[in-house]
Design a protein around this motif. Structure first.
Motif, short mmCIF file in Angstrom:
data_model
loop_
_atom_site.label_atom_id
_atom_site.label_comp_id
_atom_site.label_asym_id
_atom_site.label_seq_id
_atom_site.Cartn_x
_atom_site.Cartn_y
_atom_site.Cartn_z
N UNK A 22 0.96 -1.25 0.00
CA UNK A 22 0.15 0.08 -0.12
C UNK A 22 0.78 1.20 -0.10
N UNK A 23 1.92 1.26 0.65
CA UNK A 23 2.72 2.36 0.93
C UNK A 23 4.05 2.47 -0.01
N UNK A 24 4.13 1.45 -1.03
CA UNK A 24 5.40 1.40 -1.92
C UNK A 24 6.51 1.38 -1.04
N UNK A 25 6.53 0.72 0.03
CA UNK A 25 7.59 0.45 0.95
C UNK A 25 8.55 -0.87 1.07
N UNK A 26 9.45 -0.74 1.42
CA UNK A 26 10.30 -2.23 1.34
C UNK A 26 10.11 -2.67 2.80
N UNK A 27 10.51 -4.09 2.75
CA UNK A 27 10.41 -4.53 4.31
C UNK A 27 11.91 -5.23 4.80
N UNK A 28 12.30 -4.84 5.70
CA UNK A 28 13.69 -5.27 6.31
C UNK A 28 13.42 -6.44 7.27
N UNK A 29 14.02 -7.72 6.79
CA UNK A 29 13.80 -8.93 7.75
C UNK A 29 14.88 -8.84 8.78
N UNK A 30 14.56 -9.06 10.07
CA UNK A 30 15.56 -9.08 11.08
C UNK A 30 15.28 -10.25 11.90
N UNK A 31 16.46 -10.96 12.50
CA UNK A 31 16.36 -11.99 13.09
C UNK A 31 17.57 -11.87 14.43
N UNK A 32 17.35 -11.69 15.21
CA UNK A 32 18.62 -11.51 16.46
C UNK A 32 19.05 -12.55 17.16
N UNK A 33 20.46 -12.67 16.76
CA UNK A 33 20.90 -13.87 17.64
C UNK A 33 21.93 -13.54 18.74
N UNK A 34 21.96 -14.55 19.65
CA UNK A 34 23.04 -13.96 20.66
C UNK A 34 24.48 -14.41 20.04
N UNK A 35 25.38 -13.81 20.78
CA UNK A 35 26.72 -14.34 20.16
C UNK A 35 27.10 -15.77 20.63
N UNK A 36 27.54 -16.16 19.54
CA UNK A 36 27.63 -17.89 19.55
C UNK A 36 29.02 -18.24 20.27
N UNK A 37 28.94 -19.44 21.06
CA UNK A 37 29.74 -19.98 21.78
C UNK A 37 30.51 -20.83 20.51
N UNK A 38 31.82 -20.91 20.58
CA UNK A 38 32.50 -21.95 19.66
C UNK A 38 31.86 -23.32 19.54
N UNK A 39 31.59 -23.77 18.65
CA UNK A 39 30.89 -25.16 18.43
C UNK A 39 31.97 -26.06 18.25
N UNK A 40 31.93 -27.45 18.56
CA UNK A 40 32.79 -28.31 18.43
C UNK A 40 32.16 -29.61 17.62
N UNK A 41 31.08 -29.14 17.24
CA UNK A 41 30.29 -30.28 16.37
C UNK A 41 29.96 -29.81 15.06
N UNK A 42 29.20 -30.56 14.18
CA UNK A 42 29.08 -30.01 12.66
C UNK A 42 27.76 -29.43 12.66
N UNK A 43 27.00 -29.04 13.85
CA UNK A 43 25.71 -28.23 13.96
C UNK A 43 25.93 -26.84 13.33
N UNK A 44 24.99 -26.48 12.30
CA UNK A 44 25.16 -25.04 11.68
C UNK A 44 24.94 -24.29 13.13
N UNK A 45 25.90 -22.92 12.85
CA UNK A 45 26.14 -21.91 13.96
C UNK A 45 24.61 -21.35 13.88
N UNK A 46 24.20 -20.77 14.96
CA UNK A 46 23.10 -19.83 15.17
C UNK A 46 22.96 -18.64 14.00
#
Length: 64
Positions: A22-46
């Motif tokens: 309606x407003x001819x505006x754009x949308x910014x998508x935001x997802x906040x994550x906390x600083x990650x601890x070093x991972x020792x597994x193959x799980x994708x980082x946050x």
């Protein structure tokens, strides 16, 4: 638009999309994550999980 992965946040996207159109505006998508601890597994980082999630959501938006 802030996204936390919840159904409620994703439902708000529809309202945001309509309003942006309606407003001819754009949308910014935001997802906040906390600083990650070093991972020792193959799980994708946050950060990687958040990026993948936002890309998935962004693909639901019409392209201009």
């Amino acid at each position: 638009m802030p996204l936390d992965g919840s159904v409620l946040a994703e439902q708000a996207l529809r309202v945001g999309q309509s309003l942006a159109e309606l407003l001819s505006a754009t949308i910014e998508l935001v997802h906040v994550i906390e600083p990650a601890q070093p991972l020792t597994t193959s799980v994708p980082s946050p950060q990687r999980q958040a990026e993948d999630y936002l890309h998935l959501i962004a693909r639901t938006f019409p392209t201009s």
